[in-house]
Each structure stands twice: as structure tokens, then as C-alpha cells.
Design an enzyme around this catalytic site. Structure first.
Site, PDB file in Angstrom:
ATOM      1  N   ASN A   1     -10.386   0.401   0.951  1.00  0.00           N
ATOM      2  CA  ASN A   1      -8.929   0.374   0.892  1.00  0.00           C
ATOM      3  C   ASN A   1      -8.514  -0.147  -0.482  1.00  0.00           C
ATOM      4  O   ASN A   1      -8.680  -1.335  -0.771  1.00  0.00           O
ATOM      5  CB  ASN A   1      -8.405  -0.529   2.020  1.00  0.00           C
ATOM      6  CG  ASN A   1      -6.893  -0.651   2.024  1.00  0.00           C
ATOM      7  OD1 ASN A   1      -6.230  -0.300   1.046  1.00  0.00           O
ATOM      8  ND2 ASN A   1      -6.358  -1.158   3.120  1.00  0.00           N
TER       9      ASN A   1
ATOM     10  N   CYS B   1       0.822  -1.224   0.000  1.00  0.00           N
ATOM     11  CA  CYS B   1       0.000   0.000   0.000  1.00  0.00           C
ATOM     12  C   CYS B   1       0.848   1.264   0.000  1.00  0.00           C
ATOM     13  O   CYS B   1       0.326   2.359  -0.202  1.00  0.00           O
ATOM     14  CB  CYS B   1      -0.941   0.006   1.189  1.00  0.00           C
ATOM     15  SG  CYS B   1      -1.986  -1.443   1.229  1.00  0.00           S
TER      16      CYS B   1
ATOM     17  N   HIS C   1      -2.360   6.972   3.220  1.00  0.00           N
ATOM     18  CA  HIS C   1      -2.995   5.804   2.591  1.00  0.00           C
ATOM     19  C   HIS C   1      -4.392   5.653   3.199  1.00  0.00           C
ATOM     20  O   HIS C   1      -4.555   5.662   4.420  1.00  0.00           O
ATOM     21  CB  HIS C   1      -2.140   4.564   2.861  1.00  0.00           C
ATOM     22  CG  HIS C   1      -2.843   3.280   2.574  1.00  0.00           C
ATOM     23  ND1 HIS C   1      -3.607   3.094   1.441  1.00  0.00           N
ATOM     24  CD2 HIS C   1      -2.913   2.121   3.281  1.00  0.00           C
ATOM     25  CE1 HIS C   1      -4.119   1.872   1.470  1.00  0.00           C
ATOM     26  NE2 HIS C   1      -3.717   1.267   2.567  1.00  0.00           N
TER      27      HIS C   1
END
Ligand code: ACO
Length: 336
Positions: free
Chosen positions: A287, A119, A257
Site C-alpha cells: 500500500n 490515500c 487504491h
């Protein structure tokens, strides 16, 4: 590869993003697993996520994002000399996503490489692009970050399937003819010891004599990831600001993030940054791993909040465990 002639400076000059049409709501998930909209919103802030079609893969999403970038950039991308694709969910192990992007656009002069820093991948890709341009080796780099997390999500595991979505973002990083450049400071970090037992996906069914569950799907200890991220990112922000000799007041936008809204709130609280100065994509997209930061930047542009010249602190973190933070000026021209 030519020998570098002179040092240069890099800046981001264009942005494009794409998410698939299909939407998976919390109500849809209520029909799949024992969960509720109330639980998901309260623990994660997520309301819905976009899910790729069965025949839609990461390279398709990245290509659509780069096509949108090209529209706003207003020029062909023929002179791109390097493509960096950040993904944890490539269509194939090989050929790479970056090669498929190259083929689509016919970028005859471009090198192509995929990067997996989970990520944190978009932040790592920007860091590499800045380094390549600053060294004088490249002039125009297309960075794409795309993920089809739905393809590695176990839709019988209620603790993970509520979290993830699919999407892609693309930015152009170019040499700045005025030699000023938008990149101001960077921090990278890794904690490999927090690896496979905290957050993983892969095909290995055992490692170092220990059996592993969940072949090919995401397995994570959400609580451990949460605690590590809040601690690590807040400390990283402090270090970034110190390095750049800036204060919190100098930051126009914090773009972490987008893993979980509750996590973003905790990071802001610990790092003493106002939540109102945060751009995120998690509420409407879940996400999306390395695509989450460009999707959040796009949300900032679309709402008129993120403007040319703003100072942005972006911070990626993910499995590995790995993290990367960057301070930069937003050099993409405003559309209106
Ligand atoms: N619906 C209802 N109940 C649930 C669900 C669900 N979807 N998922 C878990 N629960 C239950 C658990 O079974 C547990 O029940 P129990 O107490 O009876 O055993 C209870 O809720 C609490 O479970 P926890 O896992 O402790 O819940 P927590 O508050 O930690 O929330 C969550 C779980 C949302 C996964 C949270 O830990 C989290 O978001 N962590 C970060 C995960 C993440 O974002 N990872 C990726 C970040 S980095 C990257 O993207 C690479």
C-alpha cells in the site's frame, strides 16, 4: 494570476513513476515480527514492497517520477504553470514537496501546492487539476503523488507493517486544444466521523480528553477500514456510472487504491466489476497510499494492457475517512 479568458477541457498526456531500489519481502518481515509469508499473501495479496533509503524522502521519489515522465513526454516541463503534490508523508511540514519539485526542474512560471487527501490524494489532485484547467486558469499542471510510508510505519506492529511501501507517480494534465477533454465524471465524499480512531498518524498524544497511542506512526483498525472501503467504493462506482450515463461494460479498466488485494476482490464482487479488468500495484509494492493509483496505471502501460483512448474508472479512498472516484479517458500516447 490572470483572469480566465475562456473555458477549456483537460486531459492526461504523460505518466512517469519511481520506486526505491530496496525491497522488503514477506520473508524479511518474518524476521521482524511474528508473521508469515502465507498469512500476508492470503490476507492481503502483498508479496513485497519497496522501501526508501534513510536519506531518501518523498520529494526525491516525486522528482525521479517526474524525470521519467519528462523522458516519455519528450519535451521540457518549463511551461508547467502549476505543480500539485499529493502526499501524506512530506519531507518537511514546510517547505512543501511541490516547492522542492519546482526547484529541481526550475519551472519558473509554476505555482506549487501540496495536497493531503490521504490515500485518495491522487484522485483529488486530478480533480483539482481538471477544475483548474477547465476554468481556463491554467494550461499545464504537473500532478505528483509520492509517499514514504515506511517512515511512519511501526515495524513492531505486525498488523500494519506488512501493508505499506514507498513510491511515487507523476502525470501531466494539459488543456486539450480540441476542447474535448478526457475527464468525464467525478464523485467526492468524506466521513470525518470515522476519523482518528479508525486510521491515523500524527503527533497528538491525546484528543478531546482521550489518550492516543502510537505517536508519529500509523495506527489503524484494519477491519473497520476494510468494511468501510468496500461499502463506500462500490456505492460510489454505481453513482459515477449513473452520473455519466455509462454501464460497467463501458469501463476498460478499474483502478482502485491498491491497499489490499483481498479488498480489491471484495469491491469488484460487490460492484459487479470483473477482477480481470482491474489494474493494481499492491502485490509487488504494498500500500503506497496516494502513489498506488499512478503505480497501477504504470503497470497497465508496461504490460501493454492500458492503451490510448481506454476509459478508466479510478477510485481513491483512505484515512479521514475520505474517498474520490473519477471516470476519464486515458490520453497518454502508447509507447510502442
Ligand atoms: N501476521 C499474522 N497474524 C496477524 C498479523 C500478521 N501480520 N496481523 C494480524 N494478525 C492476527 C491478529 O493478531 C488476529 O489474531 P487473533 O485472532 O489471535 O486476535 C488475527 O490475525 C486476525 O486479525 P484481524 O485484524 O481481524 O485480521 P484481518 O483479516 O482483518 O486482516 C488486515 C488484517 C490485513 C490489516 C486487514 O484488516 C486489512 O487489510 N484491512 C485494511 C487495511 C488497509 O488496507 N488499510 C488502509 C486502506 S486505506 C488507505 O490506504 C488509506
Amino acid at each position: 494570476m490572470a483572469t480566465p479568458k475562456s473555458l477549456s477541457k483537460a486531459r492526461i498526456t504523460a505518466l512517469g513513476t519511481y520506486v526505491p531500489d530496496k525491497i522488503l519481502t514477506n520473508e524479511d518481515l518474518e524476521r521482524l515480527v511474528d508473521t508469515s509469508d502465507e498469512w500476508i499473501v492470503q490476507r492481503t495479496g502483498i508479496k513485497e514492497r519497496h522501501i526508501a533509503a534513510e536519506d531518501e524522502f518523498t520529494s526525491h521519489l516525486c522528482i525521479r517520477a517526474a524525470e521519467r515522465l519528462r523522458e516519455t513526454y519528450g519535451a521540457a516541463l518549463d511551461d508547467v504553470d502549476l505543480i500539485i503534490a499529493s502526499t501524506t508523508t512530506p519531507d518537511f511540514s514546510f517547505p512543501t514537496v511541490s516547492c522542492r519539485v519546482q526547484q529541481h526542474f526550475g519551472m519558473e512560471r509554476a505555482g506549487a501546492i501540496d495536497l493531503n487527501a490521504t490515500c485518495a490524494g491522487f484522485a483529488y489532485a486530478l480533480h483539482l487539476a481538471n477544475g483548474m484547467i477547465s476554468s481556463g486558469l491554467h494550461r499545464k499542471i504537473l500532478v505528483v503523488a509520492g509517499e514514504t510510508m515506511s517512515k511512519i510505519t511501526d515495524y513492531t506492529d505486525r498488523s500494519t507493517c506488512i501493508l505499506f511501501g514507498d513510491g511515487a507517480g507523476a502525470v501531466l494534465v494539459e488543456a486539450d486544444p480540441e476542447l474535448s477533454g478526457g475527464f468525464e465524471s467525478v464523485i467526492l465524499g468524506t466521513n470525518g466521523a470515522g476519523g482518528i480512531h479508525v486510521y491515523r498518524t500524527g503527533l497528538a498524544e491525546q484528543m478531546d480528553g482521550q489518550p492516543l497511542e502510537g505517536k508519529g506512526k500509523i495506527v489503524q483498525n484494519g477491519r473497520e477500514v476494510f468494511k468501510w472501503a468496500v461499502r463506500t467504493v462500490s456505492a460510489g462506482i454505481e453513482q459515477l456510472l449513473e452520473q455519466a450515463e455509462l454501464t460497467r461494460e463501458d469501463i476498460d479498466w478499474f483502478v482502485p487504491h491498491s491497499a489490499n488485494l483481498r479488498m480489491i476482490e471484495s469491491i469488484c464482487e460487490k460492484a459487479d466489476l470483473p477482477l480481470a479488468k482491474t489494474l493494481q500495484s499492491v502485490q509487488d509494492m504494498g500500500n503506497t497510499s496516494s502513489a498506488s493509483i499512478p503505480l497501477a496505471l504504470q503497470a497497465g502501460v508496461n504490460s501493454g494492457r492500458l492503451k490510448f483512448g481506454d476509459r478508466v474508472l479510478l477510485y481513491g479512498f483512505g484515512s479521514g475517512l475520505t474517498h474520490a472516484g473519477l471516470l476519464l479517458r486515458w490520453d497518454v500516447p502508447d509507447l510502442s
